[in-house]
Design an enzyme around this catalytic site. Structure first.
Site, PDB file in Angstrom:
ATOM      1  N   HIS A  18       0.848  -1.198   0.000  1.00  0.00           N
ATOM      2  CA  HIS A  18       0.000   0.000   0.000  1.00  0.00           C
ATOM      3  C   HIS A  18       0.885   1.249   0.000  1.00  0.00           C
ATOM      4  O   HIS A  18       2.117   1.138   0.023  1.00  0.00           O
ATOM      5  CB  HIS A  18      -0.990  -0.032   1.157  1.00  0.00           C
ATOM      6  CG  HIS A  18      -0.359  -0.158   2.524  1.00  0.00           C
ATOM      7  ND1 HIS A  18       0.542   0.747   3.027  1.00  0.00           N
ATOM      8  CD2 HIS A  18      -0.514  -1.107   3.499  1.00  0.00           C
ATOM      9  CE1 HIS A  18       0.908   0.389   4.244  1.00  0.00           C
ATOM     10  NE2 HIS A  18       0.285  -0.742   4.547  1.00  0.00           N
ATOM     11  N   HIS A  21       3.778   1.530   2.593  1.00  0.00           N
ATOM     12  CA  HIS A  21       5.019   0.817   2.212  1.00  0.00           C
ATOM     13  C   HIS A  21       5.726   1.596   1.103  1.00  0.00           C
ATOM     14  O   HIS A  21       6.950   1.712   1.081  1.00  0.00           O
ATOM     15  CB  HIS A  21       4.716  -0.585   1.662  1.00  0.00           C
ATOM     16  CG  HIS A  21       3.978  -1.487   2.597  1.00  0.00           C
ATOM     17  ND1 HIS A  21       2.765  -2.036   2.285  1.00  0.00           N
ATOM     18  CD2 HIS A  21       4.292  -1.940   3.826  1.00  0.00           C
ATOM     19  CE1 HIS A  21       2.360  -2.809   3.285  1.00  0.00           C
ATOM     20  NE2 HIS A  21       3.262  -2.755   4.235  1.00  0.00           N
ATOM     21  N   CYS A 128       1.814 -10.031  20.669  1.00  0.00           N
ATOM     22  CA  CYS A 128       0.965  -9.390  19.651  1.00  0.00           C
ATOM     23  C   CYS A 128       1.434  -9.878  18.281  1.00  0.00           C
ATOM     24  O   CYS A 128       2.575  -9.603  17.879  1.00  0.00           O
ATOM     25  CB  CYS A 128       1.053  -7.867  19.720  1.00  0.00           C
ATOM     26  SG  CYS A 128       0.247  -7.094  18.301  1.00  0.00           S
ATOM     27  N   CYS A 131       2.428  -6.993  15.768  1.00  0.00           N
ATOM     28  CA  CYS A 131       3.778  -6.438  15.965  1.00  0.00           C
ATOM     29  C   CYS A 131       4.840  -7.524  15.861  1.00  0.00           C
ATOM     30  O   CYS A 131       6.023  -7.224  15.771  1.00  0.00           O
ATOM     31  CB  CYS A 131       3.926  -5.816  17.349  1.00  0.00           C
ATOM     32  SG  CYS A 131       2.888  -4.413  17.697  1.00  0.00           S
ATOM     33  N   CYS A 146      -3.213  -4.063  22.274  1.00  0.00           N
ATOM     34  CA  CYS A 146      -1.981  -3.489  21.713  1.00  0.00           C
ATOM     35  C   CYS A 146      -2.324  -2.095  21.188  1.00  0.00           C
ATOM     36  O   CYS A 146      -3.282  -1.935  20.429  1.00  0.00           O
ATOM     37  CB  CYS A 146      -1.471  -4.373  20.574  1.00  0.00           C
ATOM     38  SG  CYS A 146      -0.336  -3.506  19.474  1.00  0.00           S
ATOM     39  N   HIS A 149      -2.189  -2.127  17.152  1.00  0.00           N
ATOM     40  CA  HIS A 149      -3.126  -2.957  16.385  1.00  0.00           C
ATOM     41  C   HIS A 149      -4.521  -3.039  16.972  1.00  0.00           C
ATOM     42  O   HIS A 149      -5.430  -3.600  16.349  1.00  0.00           O
ATOM     43  CB  HIS A 149      -2.528  -4.362  16.177  1.00  0.00           C
ATOM     44  CG  HIS A 149      -1.290  -4.322  15.343  1.00  0.00           C
ATOM     45  ND1 HIS A 149      -0.032  -4.200  15.873  1.00  0.00           N
ATOM     46  CD2 HIS A 149      -1.132  -4.302  13.997  1.00  0.00           C
ATOM     47  CE1 HIS A 149       0.859  -4.148  14.900  1.00  0.00           C
ATOM     48  NE2 HIS A 149       0.224  -4.206  13.746  1.00  0.00           N
ATOM     49  N   LYS A 301      -5.970   6.454   9.854  1.00  0.00           N
ATOM     50  CA  LYS A 301      -4.988   5.378   9.775  1.00  0.00           C
ATOM     51  C   LYS A 301      -5.452   4.375   8.711  1.00  0.00           C
ATOM     52  O   LYS A 301      -6.633   4.050   8.635  1.00  0.00           O
ATOM     53  CB  LYS A 301      -4.909   4.688  11.146  1.00  0.00           C
ATOM     54  CG  LYS A 301      -3.728   3.795  11.269  1.00  0.00           C
ATOM     55  CD  LYS A 301      -3.589   3.171  12.636  1.00  0.00           C
ATOM     56  CE  LYS A 301      -2.551   2.071  12.489  1.00  0.00           C
ATOM     57  NZ  LYS A 301      -2.587   1.083  13.492  1.00  0.00           N
ATOM     58  N   LYS A 304      -7.078  -2.502   6.952  1.00  0.00           N
ATOM     59  CA  LYS A 304      -7.934  -3.375   6.145  1.00  0.00           C
ATOM     60  C   LYS A 304      -9.367  -3.320   6.659  1.00  0.00           C
ATOM     61  O   LYS A 304     -10.318  -3.311   5.884  1.00  0.00           O
ATOM     62  CB  LYS A 304      -7.423  -4.808   6.206  1.00  0.00           C
ATOM     63  CG  LYS A 304      -6.332  -5.067   5.194  1.00  0.00           C
ATOM     64  CD  LYS A 304      -6.038  -6.555   5.112  1.00  0.00           C
ATOM     65  CE  LYS A 304      -4.702  -6.780   4.441  1.00  0.00           C
ATOM     66  NZ  LYS A 304      -4.076  -8.028   4.833  1.00  0.00           N
TER      67      LYS A 304
HETATM   68  N1  MSP Z   1       8.660  -6.676   8.594  1.00  0.00           N
HETATM   69  C1  MSP Z   1       8.787  -5.582   9.476  1.00  0.00           C
HETATM   70  C2  MSP Z   1      10.083  -4.831   9.213  1.00  0.00           C
HETATM   71  C3  MSP Z   1      11.335  -5.648   9.325  1.00  0.00           C
HETATM   72  S1  MSP Z   1      12.752  -4.697   8.947  1.00  0.00           S
HETATM   73  C4  MSP Z   1      14.037  -5.685   9.341  1.00  0.00           C
HETATM   74  C5  MSP Z   1       7.616  -4.619   9.277  1.00  0.00           C
HETATM   75  N2  MSP Z   1       6.911  -4.783   8.146  1.00  0.00           N
HETATM   76  S2  MSP Z   1       5.634  -3.883   7.745  1.00  0.00           S
HETATM   77  O1  MSP Z   1       5.200  -4.392   6.477  1.00  0.00           O
HETATM   78  O2  MSP Z   1       4.700  -3.837   8.796  1.00  0.00           O
HETATM   79  O3  MSP Z   1       6.187  -2.435   7.556  1.00  0.00           O
HETATM   80  C6  MSP Z   1       7.257  -2.205   6.661  1.00  0.00           C
HETATM   81  C7  MSP Z   1       7.654  -0.738   6.691  1.00  0.00           C
HETATM   82  O4  MSP Z   1       6.561   0.025   6.187  1.00  0.00           O
HETATM   83  C8  MSP Z   1       7.936  -0.228   8.107  1.00  0.00           C
HETATM   84  O5  MSP Z   1       9.056   0.622   8.123  1.00  0.00           O
HETATM   85  C9  MSP Z   1       6.693   0.535   8.458  1.00  0.00           C
HETATM   86  O6  MSP Z   1       6.916   1.597   9.337  1.00  0.00           O
HETATM   87  C10 MSP Z   1       6.287   1.057   7.082  1.00  0.00           C
HETATM   88  N3  MSP Z   1       4.870   1.375   7.040  1.00  0.00           N
HETATM   89  C11 MSP Z   1       3.802   0.535   7.108  1.00  0.00           C
HETATM   90  N4  MSP Z   1       2.661   1.273   7.068  1.00  0.00           N
HETATM   91  C12 MSP Z   1       2.967   2.581   6.968  1.00  0.00           C
HETATM   92  C13 MSP Z   1       2.244   3.768   6.796  1.00  0.00           C
HETATM   93  N5  MSP Z   1       0.936   3.805   6.805  1.00  0.00           N
HETATM   94  N6  MSP Z   1       2.962   4.900   6.564  1.00  0.00           N
HETATM   95  C14 MSP Z   1       4.323   4.914   6.452  1.00  0.00           C
HETATM   96  N7  MSP Z   1       5.023   3.817   6.637  1.00  0.00           N
HETATM   97  C15 MSP Z   1       4.386   2.670   7.064  1.00  0.00           C
HETATM   98  O7  MSP Z   1       7.430  -3.750  10.107  1.00  0.00           O
END
Ligand code: MSP
Length: 522
Positions: A18, A21, A128, A131, A146, A149, A301, A304
């Site tokens: 999304h 990411h 959790c 997390c 949490c 979440h 925020k 899903k």
């Molecule tokens: N798998 C772990 C990271 C492991 S790094 C060794 C994880 N994955 S995640 O898919 O939840 O998030 C991946 C990255 O995307 C994280 O840095 C997280 O902060 C970022 N984001 C996820 N959703 C986000 C937003 N809505 N906005 C900005 N960044 C966000 O955490």
């Protein structure tokens, strides 16, 4: 010769990519492209990838009626496709289900076990799955959920392996205090120092009876390695780290990382857990960890359950964008340094129309058109002289460099756009169309030259954000967009024919779409 190494967090593959990411990958790509332009020697390496183990992925796969590996393959392919669409120029894409990664993680675990940094311990804690971590009861919200979440953690009683995090506490505190650039933006360092006050040893394995989908502990087949130990190690496994010292060339060349770019929610894992592991392995520490803020959608925020999750492709498709530059630019500017940012269709359209179409694109277009109209597209020798815009461009480039040293890409973009504002003001004040009417042709030509010459520098500075627009500017201004910053001189355009009428084309067209009223989500 100094090399450069930058990484993103690796995304969980329990869902599709999304724009949250995407924000991080765009952010890192902009930093990567900028630092490449600054380096005259040495190599640059950009690592991204997917985090594919853990209970969250195991559960999602089960619910979908497929194997975890099938889920990972399907979703990892979507991440790869999304980054291609956004022109993310990574050097390597790691998947934690890759065999080489799994082997090195097992070796790391065994090494830490052998040297006494990992020990066995019976434990009851609150886990959790969102997390992928045990939570402290005092971290829960008033409903016992949490705080990230909004779900109740599961009570887990297991015999696990633990890592002696507390052993490294004082060294980490000292390192953070002695290295002001270690945690960026600086305001996040205190947060980490506070968290360090209360740290305890952490569980670094789970019983296979409760989590099957993980890397097996080599010397104890009843356990899998904790997903965060597995995931964090990606930064060195991808470079070919070896516990016995037979590391690959890439490890020798690129480690330690210059920047780990991550979201603020996972700073603790990077600035405490990862650092302690590196200390235990006796490996140099990364130079900086930059924590960006979160992207909300229409101030909410993304989740899903709310149904407001937007894929980057949806935006590209809805606006029929030929390239991702507008989205990249918006993402880079929507949040100020390390703070949260917001995506809304109205803001997106307004921002890119104002900065990229009306301000930067129009200025180039009308200046080139005047050059064709008054001088048949030719720059005459007499037009070239030193001028006030050169000094301004030099100052802005210095500012841009300073901002990038702190990973502050939004302030840098603002500085570049303020230079475009200056140029617009300059052309309006000097009014070359009036000078032409008054037949003051040399003066008129000088003004056009000064603006076009400035646009070369603007294109070079904006290239990390908008590589396609910058390329189109370079094509019309006849210079090489891959030029390094050290090659910027006061006068970049030489005399002679620059352009003909047919070659002029707008670098960015205004967005007009009703996407805002019939938004699609994933
Ligand atoms: N798998 C772990 C990271 C492991 S790094 C060794 C994880 N994955 S995640 O898919 O939840 O998030 C991946 C990255 O995307 C994280 O840095 C997280 O902060 C970022 N984001 C996820 N959703 C986000 C937003 N809505 N906005 C900005 N960044 C966000 O955490």
């Amino acid at each position: 010769m100094e090399n450069f190494y930058i990484t993103t967090a690796i995304d969980y593959v329990n869902g599709a990519p999304h724009i949250g990411h995407a924000y991080e990958k765009i952010y890192t790509d902009i930093l990567f492209r900028h630092f490449k332009k600054r380096k005259n020697d040495g190599s640059c390496f950009f690592l991204t990838g997917c985090d594919e183990h853990g209970i969250k992925i195991q559960k999602t796969a089960k619910a979908a009626g497929i194997s975890p590996k099938e889920l990972c393959d399907k979703n990892a392919a979507q991440f790869i496709e999304a980054w291609k669409l956004l022109d993310i120029e990574y050097s390597k894409f790691i998947r934690t289900t890759d065999d080489y990664h799994k082997k090195i993680v097992q070796d790391i675990f065994e090494k830490l076990l052998k040297q006494g940094d990992i020990y066995k311990h019976s434990y009851t804690g609150l886990y959790c799955a969102g997390c992928e971590t045990f939570l402290n009861p005092k971290d829960l919200d008033e409903n016992g959920n949490c705080p990230i979440h909004g779900k109740k953690p599961e009570t887990v009683s297991e015999e696990n392996y633990f890592f002696k995090l507390t052993k490294y506490k004082n060294r980490i505190i000292e390192h953070i205090k002695n290295n002001p650039d270690f945690i960026l933006p600086e305001f996040r360092a205190n947060e980490v120092l506070n968290q360090l006050e209360n740290i305890e040893d952490i569980s670094v394995s789970r019983a296979k009876s409760s989590v099957e989908w993980g890397i097996e502990v080599k010397s104890d087949k009843s356990q899998v390695i904790y997903v965060w130990i597995d995931a964090l190690s990606n930064y060195i496994t991808a470079l070919g780290y070896d516990v016995d010292g037979n590391c690959d060339e890439n490890f020798k060349k690129f480690w330690p990382a210059n920047f780990h770019i991550i979201g603020k929610d996972i700073l603790k894992f990077h600035s405490i857990y990862w650092i302690a592991i590196l200390m235990a392995l006796d490996i140099e520490l990364p130079k900086s960890i930059y924590a960006h803020g979160w992207i909300t959608i229409d101030q909410n925020k993304m989740s899903k359950s709310t149904g407001n999750v937007i894929a980057p492709k949806t935006i590209i498709d809805e606006y029929e964008l030929k390239n991702p530059d507008a989205l990249r630019y918006f993402m880079a500017t929507t949040a100020s340094n390390g703070k949260d940012g917001n995506y809304s269709d109205v803001d997106f359209k307004e921002k890119v129309n104002a900065d990229l179409a009306n301000n930067m694109g129009n200025l180039l277009n009308r200046t080139l058109n005047m050059l064709v109209k008054y001088f048949d597209g030719e720059i005459k020798e007499e037009f070239i002289s030193d001028n006030e815009l050169n000094k301004k461009a030099e100052n802005v480039l210095n500012q841009v460099i300073e901002y990038f040293d702190k990973c502050d890409i939004s302030s840098s973009a603002n500085a570049i756009i303020s230079l475009v504002d200056e140029a617009n003001k300059y052309i309006n004040d000097t009014a070359p169309w009036t000078l032409a009417k008054e037949e003051k042709m040399i003066e008129c030509g000088k003004v056009l030259y000064n603006v076009l010459n400035l646009m070369v520098k603007i294109a070079l500075m904006i290239e990390p954000y908008c590589p396609n627009i910058a390329k189109s500017m370079a094509n019309q201004l006849k210079f090489d967009i891959s030029l390094k910053y050290s090659k910027i001189q006061p006068n970049m355009i030489k005399s002679g024919k620059l352009i003909s009428k047919e070659e002029i084309s707008p670098v960015f067209l205004r967005l007009d779409s009703d996407f805002a009223t019939n938004k699609k989500t994933v």
